[in-house]
Design a protein around this motif. Structure first.
Motif, PDB file in Angstrom:
ATOM      1  N   ARG A 134       5.942   3.580  -7.760  1.00 60.82           N
ATOM      2  CA  ARG A 134       7.014   4.529  -7.479  1.00 60.82           C
ATOM      3  C   ARG A 134       7.499   4.312  -6.045  1.00 60.82           C
ATOM      4  NH1 ARG A 134       4.367   8.468  -8.669  1.00 60.82           N
ATOM      5  NH2 ARG A 134       3.883   9.416  -6.651  1.00 60.82           N
ATOM      6  N   LEU A 135       8.805   3.981  -5.908  1.00 58.12           N
ATOM      7  CA  LEU A 135       9.408   3.699  -4.608  1.00 58.12           C
ATOM      8  C   LEU A 135      10.412   4.788  -4.269  1.00 58.12           C
ATOM      9  CD1 LEU A 135      10.120  -0.142  -4.994  1.00 58.12           C
ATOM     10  CD2 LEU A 135       8.085   0.964  -4.057  1.00 58.12           C
ATOM     11  N   ARG A 136      10.361   5.268  -3.045  1.00 58.51           N
ATOM     12  CA  ARG A 136      11.310   6.270  -2.548  1.00 58.51           C
ATOM     13  C   ARG A 136      12.295   5.571  -1.611  1.00 58.51           C
ATOM     14  NH1 ARG A 136      12.820  11.446  -3.701  1.00 58.51           N
ATOM     15  NH2 ARG A 136      10.602  11.952  -4.029  1.00 58.51           N
ATOM     16  N   ARG A 176      17.468   6.752   1.171  1.00 59.76           N
ATOM     17  CA  ARG A 176      18.509   7.762   0.946  1.00 59.76           C
ATOM     18  C   ARG A 176      18.065   8.848  -0.034  1.00 59.76           C
ATOM     19  NH1 ARG A 176      21.932   3.047   0.962  1.00 59.76           N
ATOM     20  NH2 ARG A 176      23.182   2.968   2.873  1.00 59.76           N
ATOM     21  N   GLY A 177      16.869   8.723  -0.560  1.00 61.40           N
ATOM     22  CA  GLY A 177      16.356   9.792  -1.410  1.00 61.40           C
ATOM     23  C   GLY A 177      16.001   9.419  -2.830  1.00 61.40           C
ATOM     24  N   PRO A 178      16.744   8.522  -3.502  1.00 66.09           N
ATOM     25  CA  PRO A 178      16.408   8.226  -4.904  1.00 66.09           C
ATOM     26  C   PRO A 178      15.010   7.623  -5.044  1.00 66.09           C
ATOM     27  CG  PRO A 178      18.597   7.423  -4.362  1.00 66.09           C
ATOM     28  CD  PRO A 178      17.972   7.828  -3.072  1.00 66.09           C
ATOM     29  N   VAL A 179      14.424   7.818  -6.222  1.00 64.75           N
ATOM     30  CA  VAL A 179      13.093   7.309  -6.530  1.00 64.75           C
ATOM     31  C   VAL A 179      13.211   6.259  -7.627  1.00 64.75           C
ATOM     32  CG1 VAL A 179      10.785   7.884  -7.378  1.00 64.75           C
ATOM     33  CG2 VAL A 179      11.983   9.455  -5.872  1.00 64.75           C
ATOM     34  N   PHE A 180      12.647   5.079  -7.383  1.00 64.40           N
ATOM     35  CA  PHE A 180      12.591   4.018  -8.376  1.00 64.40           C
ATOM     36  C   PHE A 180      11.182   3.957  -8.947  1.00 64.40           C
ATOM     37  CE2 PHE A 180      15.762   2.476  -5.251  1.00 64.40           C
ATOM     38  CZ  PHE A 180      16.865   2.397  -6.082  1.00 64.40           C
ATOM     39  N   THR A 181      11.078   3.951 -10.266  1.00 69.02           N
ATOM     40  CA  THR A 181       9.810   3.706 -10.946  1.00 69.02           C
ATOM     41  C   THR A 181       9.901   2.318 -11.556  1.00 69.02           C
ATOM     42  OG1 THR A 181       9.504   6.066 -11.398  1.00 69.02           O
ATOM     43  CG2 THR A 181       8.192   4.509 -12.683  1.00 69.02           C
ATOM     44  N   VAL A 182       9.218   1.369 -10.935  1.00 67.89           N
ATOM     45  CA  VAL A 182       9.395  -0.041 -11.275  1.00 67.89           C
ATOM     46  C   VAL A 182       8.116  -0.532 -11.954  1.00 67.89           C
ATOM     47  CG1 VAL A 182      10.028  -2.310 -10.403  1.00 67.89           C
ATOM     48  CG2 VAL A 182      10.808  -0.256  -9.199  1.00 67.89           C
ATOM     49  N   VAL A 217       6.582   3.081  -0.699  1.00 70.24           N
ATOM     50  CA  VAL A 217       5.662   3.228  -1.823  1.00 70.24           C
ATOM     51  C   VAL A 217       5.061   4.631  -1.774  1.00 70.24           C
ATOM     52  CG1 VAL A 217       3.597   2.338  -2.941  1.00 70.24           C
ATOM     53  CG2 VAL A 217       5.167   0.767  -1.788  1.00 70.24           C
ATOM     54  N   GLU A 218       5.314   5.409  -2.831  1.00 67.64           N
ATOM     55  CA  GLU A 218       4.781   6.773  -2.896  1.00 67.64           C
ATOM     56  C   GLU A 218       3.518   6.877  -3.743  1.00 67.64           C
ATOM     57  OE1 GLU A 218       7.721   9.574  -4.129  1.00 67.64           O
ATOM     58  OE2 GLU A 218       8.424   9.890  -2.083  1.00 67.64           O
ATOM     59  N   GLY A 219       3.381   6.026  -4.730  1.00 63.94           N
ATOM     60  CA  GLY A 219       2.209   6.124  -5.592  1.00 63.94           C
ATOM     61  C   GLY A 219       2.251   5.069  -6.676  1.00 63.94           C
ATOM     62  N   PHE A 220       1.157   5.060  -7.485  1.00 67.28           N
ATOM     63  CA  PHE A 220       0.991   4.074  -8.535  1.00 67.28           C
ATOM     64  C   PHE A 220       0.567   4.763  -9.817  1.00 67.28           C
ATOM     65  CE2 PHE A 220      -0.019   1.994  -4.564  1.00 67.28           C
ATOM     66  CZ  PHE A 220       0.671   0.789  -4.648  1.00 67.28           C
ATOM     67  N   SER A 221       0.810   4.080 -10.910  1.00 65.45           N
ATOM     68  CA  SER A 221       0.136   4.361 -12.163  1.00 65.45           C
ATOM     69  C   SER A 221      -0.472   3.052 -12.639  1.00 65.45           C
ATOM     70  CB  SER A 221       1.113   4.930 -13.201  1.00 65.45           C
ATOM     71  OG  SER A 221       2.065   3.952 -13.579  1.00 65.45           O
ATOM     72  N   LEU A 222      -0.993   3.017 -13.841  1.00 61.86           N
ATOM     73  CA  LEU A 222      -1.586   1.775 -14.327  1.00 61.86           C
ATOM     74  C   LEU A 222      -0.548   0.707 -14.623  1.00 61.86           C
ATOM     75  CD1 LEU A 222      -4.364   3.110 -16.723  1.00 61.86           C
ATOM     76  CD2 LEU A 222      -4.653   2.126 -14.456  1.00 61.86           C
ATOM     77  N   ARG A 274       0.845  -1.184   0.000  1.00 62.58           N
ATOM     78  CA  ARG A 274       0.000   0.000   0.000  1.00 62.58           C
ATOM     79  C   ARG A 274       0.880   1.234   0.000  1.00 62.58           C
ATOM     80  NH1 ARG A 274      -3.232  -2.292   5.253  1.00 62.58           N
ATOM     81  NH2 ARG A 274      -4.205  -4.105   4.249  1.00 62.58           N
ATOM     82  N   VAL A 275       0.253   2.368  -0.250  1.00 62.16           N
ATOM     83  CA  VAL A 275       0.994   3.629  -0.214  1.00 62.16           C
ATOM     84  C   VAL A 275       1.474   3.876   1.206  1.00 62.16           C
ATOM     85  CG1 VAL A 275       0.789   6.124  -0.499  1.00 62.16           C
ATOM     86  CG2 VAL A 275      -0.270   4.603  -2.159  1.00 62.16           C
ATOM     87  N   GLY A 276       2.762   4.217   1.331  1.00 66.08           N
ATOM     88  CA  GLY A 276       3.354   4.474   2.637  1.00 66.08           C
ATOM     89  C   GLY A 276       4.085   3.292   3.233  1.00 66.08           C
ATOM     90  N   GLU A 277       3.980   2.111   2.644  1.00 59.98           N
ATOM     91  CA  GLU A 277       4.661   0.938   3.172  1.00 59.98           C
ATOM     92  C   GLU A 277       6.040   0.794   2.547  1.00 59.98           C
ATOM     93  OE1 GLU A 277       0.917  -1.955   4.327  1.00 59.98           O
ATOM     94  OE2 GLU A 277       1.998  -2.315   2.454  1.00 59.98           O
ATOM     95  N   TYR A 278       6.934   0.195   3.324  1.00 57.02           N
ATOM     96  CA  TYR A 278       8.323  -0.007   2.868  1.00 57.02           C
ATOM     97  C   TYR A 278       8.427  -1.435   2.345  1.00 57.02           C
ATOM     98  CZ  TYR A 278      13.408   0.561   2.784  1.00 57.02           C
ATOM     99  OH  TYR A 278      14.707   0.676   2.375  1.00 57.02           O
TER     100      TYR A 278
END
Length: 640
Positions: free
Chosen positions: A488-490, A493-499, A479-484, A465-469
């Motif tokens: 998006r993972l934060r 240390r700061g980097p963002v992964f779009t997986v 988890v910061e958010g989703f698309s279809l 869910r959003v907010g879970e590690y």
């Protein structure tokens, strides 16, 4: 060859049979035709087709409209000098109609009805202690209307008197309602006065146009009276634009020009086009004023579903009323260009229905969006939600943004398809073509389809869910958010992964339900383990009683026992169960408290050390003394 012979034989027999079949006599065909024409259903169908006017070519329709407009304009000009005489004759007929039935003149009757309404309204306001709120004003208007209507419908009036009184009372009530709305929506007094004057003249013009036919005024004279009123309205509108509107000179000149063009359009009888122009000119500011007034009158919280319903609903009602009036004009008017043109009328009504569909789609979308945004809003400060509530809100924050995007696409697609259907476009081939295109897109974009379908199953499984590690392979973060198609993972240390969902694979969720945190501490071999256990238990109780970290505990801190005997001391094992994501913070605080408590109670921590030689301390001391003597003797010999 046998089958070829059989086919040939069949063809010969068929030709022989056809040649031998007797032909139907011509007289029998005539009798059948006469019998068919005598059928009542056929006759009614022929009569209906005969009564339908044949469609005229566009150029003939345009010429006929131009001739009708020229005749109407000439009749209006010729009727202008006859206005005073016609109005005097109509007033005399109405007066005679009332007097012949034993009533007072119509004007006196109207004043008496108004006096009754005003007295009832004053009594109501005195009972309400002179309340001036919007609801109080509307209720007072209702009392005013009810008292006059009760007297009006209780008596039986002559025809001309009844028509005059009904139109006059309806105009007065409508003007008062409009005045209440103007007072509520417009803040500046000088603008209110101008708008109220314009609306008053407009209602008088409408009442005069409605009364023309019932009291026997010549239609040409009624049209001339309406033209005179329209000229007065144009002058008032231009004066208001020039004096009140705070715009640049070019903008004001453009509005004045638009008002003049609309007046000319109305004068030549293009009522439908005139209404469209009026709506284009007035609807945007009117919708803004109505929306602001509805929002100010509502006691609902900003952004709530109720407030959105009031604001959007009030604007939709205004637009629907405008569309209804336009549809009525297009249906009843015989002077419009599209009158008698079935194709043009179908397109016009299709456009009106399309606007209604767009309004409904806009209302559904904004209501759904307001509900979703309201649900996703953070909880009020100072209120700590329960674990179950937190889990529910986290799942909603995960699913609702995706549902909002899907709903937007669905509403837009449905609205477009319904609009096209109302405009006469066959949407069946479009849907079939879209299905074929979707299949082709699916085959050509298998990776994209895999990502979307994988995301759907991740959501159904409630994997994160959003907010879970979470951690998956080399990707980890909050988890910061989703698309279809991706998540998006934060990283911490700061980097963002779009997986993409298709490459996410097995997911390790580190923030679900609870977490057991274990750590080890090494103490000296001579440590009293029972004492260390009691100290750890006391620290666990103290941590649970702490207002900051206490609610984060599920099970308190405990010393599990001796884990192993190390090289430099005894390794003790500790464990605690906490809510996910807070174990590191609690462990650091526990480290500090254990260090202070162990030092205060004489428990030493194990430290790395190296021992050289045996345990004979006397031999080591003698060796040191002998070495010192040799150094002193060598130093003395050197000096001698």
């Amino acid at each position: 060859m046998r089958w070829i012979a059989a086919v040939v034989l069949f063809l010969v027999l068929a030709a022989t049979t056809q040649a031998q079949t007797p032909a139907v006599p011509a007289q029998q065909k005539i009798d059948d035709l006469v019998r068919l024409l005598q059928d009542p259903e056929v006759q009614s169908l022929l009569e209906a087709r005969k009564s339908e006017p044949a469609p005229k070519p566009p150029e003939e329709t345009l010429f006929a409209w131009e001739a009708a407009m020229r005749a109407r304009f000439d009749a209006t000009l010729a009727a202008l000098p006859r206005i005073p005489a016609e109005i005097g004759a109509a007033a005399a007929r109405t007066r005679h109609d009332a007097l012949s039935a034993g009533y007072a003149p119509v004007f006196v009757i109207l004043l008496c009805l108004l006096a009754a309404g005003v007295i009832a309204e004053r009594l109501y306001l005195r009972a309400r202690a002179g309340a001036v709120s919007l609801a109080a004003q509307l209720l007072s208007l209702a009392v005013f209307t009810f008292s006059m209507g009760l007297i009006f419908f209780a008596l039986r009036w002559p025809p001309l008197t009844e028509a005059t009184l009904m139109v006059a009372l309806a105009g007065i009530i409508a003007f008062r309602a409009a005045s209440i709305a103007i007072d509520f929506a417009v803040a500046r007094p000088h603008i209110r006065r101008r708008i109220r004057l314009f609306v008053g003249v407009l209602f008088v013009a409408i009442a005069a146009a409605m009364l023309g036919k019932p009291i026997g005024v010549d239609p040409a004279v009624s049209q001339a009276v309406s033209w005179c009123f329209s000229l007065v309205l144009v002058i008032l509108a231009i004066e208001g634009v020039v004096s009140v509107v705070a715009m640049s000179l070019k903008a004001r000149l453009a509005i004045v020009l638009a008002v003049l063009i609309l007046w000319v359009v109305w004068s030549v009888g293009l009522t439908g086009l005139f209404l469209i122009g009026v709506y284009v000119l007035l609807l945007p500011p009117l919708l803004k004023v109505v929306g602001n007034a509805a929002g100010a009158a509502s006691s609902a919280e900003p952004g709530s579903v109720r407030q959105v319903l009031l604001i959007r609903g009030s604007r939709a009602v205004v637009v629907l009323l405008a569309l209804a009036s336009l549809a009525m004009v297009l249906k009843t008017s015989t002077t419009t260009i599209i009158a008698g043109n079935a194709a043009a009328q179908a397109i016009a009504y299709g456009l009106l229905k399309s606007v209604v569909v767009v309004l409904l789609a806009d209302l559904v979308w904004h209501l759904s969006k307001a509900w979703i945004d309201r649900t996703l809003a953070p909880a009020a400060e100072g209120i700590a939600p329960s674990p179950a509530e937190s889990a529910r809100r986290a799942r909603l924050r995960t699913l609702l943004p995706i549902f909002r995007n899907m709903l937007a696409v669905l509403v837009a697609v449905m609205a477009v398809l319904i609009v096209l259907a109302q405009l006469g476009v066959e949407i069946g081939p479009l849907i079939a073509g879209a299905g074929i295109f979707g299949v082709a897109l699916g085959f050509g974009s298998q990776t994209l389809v895999k990502d979307v379908i994988s995301g759907v199953f991740y959501m159904l499984d409630d994997a994160f869910r959003v907010g879970e590690y979470i951690q998956s392979g080399s990707y980890k973060g909050t988890v910061e958010g989703f698309s279809l198609r991706s998540v998006r993972l934060r990283h911490h240390r700061g980097p963002v992964f779009t997986v993409p969902f298709g490459v996410l694979g097995a997911v390790e969720n580190m923030s679900r339900d609870w977490v057991i945190d274990k750590f080890r501490i090494s103490v000296g071999f001579d440590t009293d383990l029972n004492k260390a256990r009691k100290i750890a238990k006391a620290i666990g109780v103290e941590l649970q009683a702490d207002a900051e970290v206490g609610p984060m505990f599920i099970e308190p801190l405990k010393m599990k026992g001796v884990e192993e005997f190390g090289d430099y001391g005894i390794v003790l094992s500790f464990a605690m169960t906490t809510v996910p994501g807070q174990q590191t913070y609690i462990r650091r605080k526990a480290y500090l408290m254990i260090r202070e408590a162990f030092q205060a109670n004489g428990i030493s921590f194990a430290t790395p050390s190296v021992q050289i030689g045996g345990d004979d301390k006397t031999g080591a001391a003698a060796a040191m003394i002998a070495t010192r003597d040799r150094q002193e003797k060598s130093a003395t010999g050197t000096e001698g």
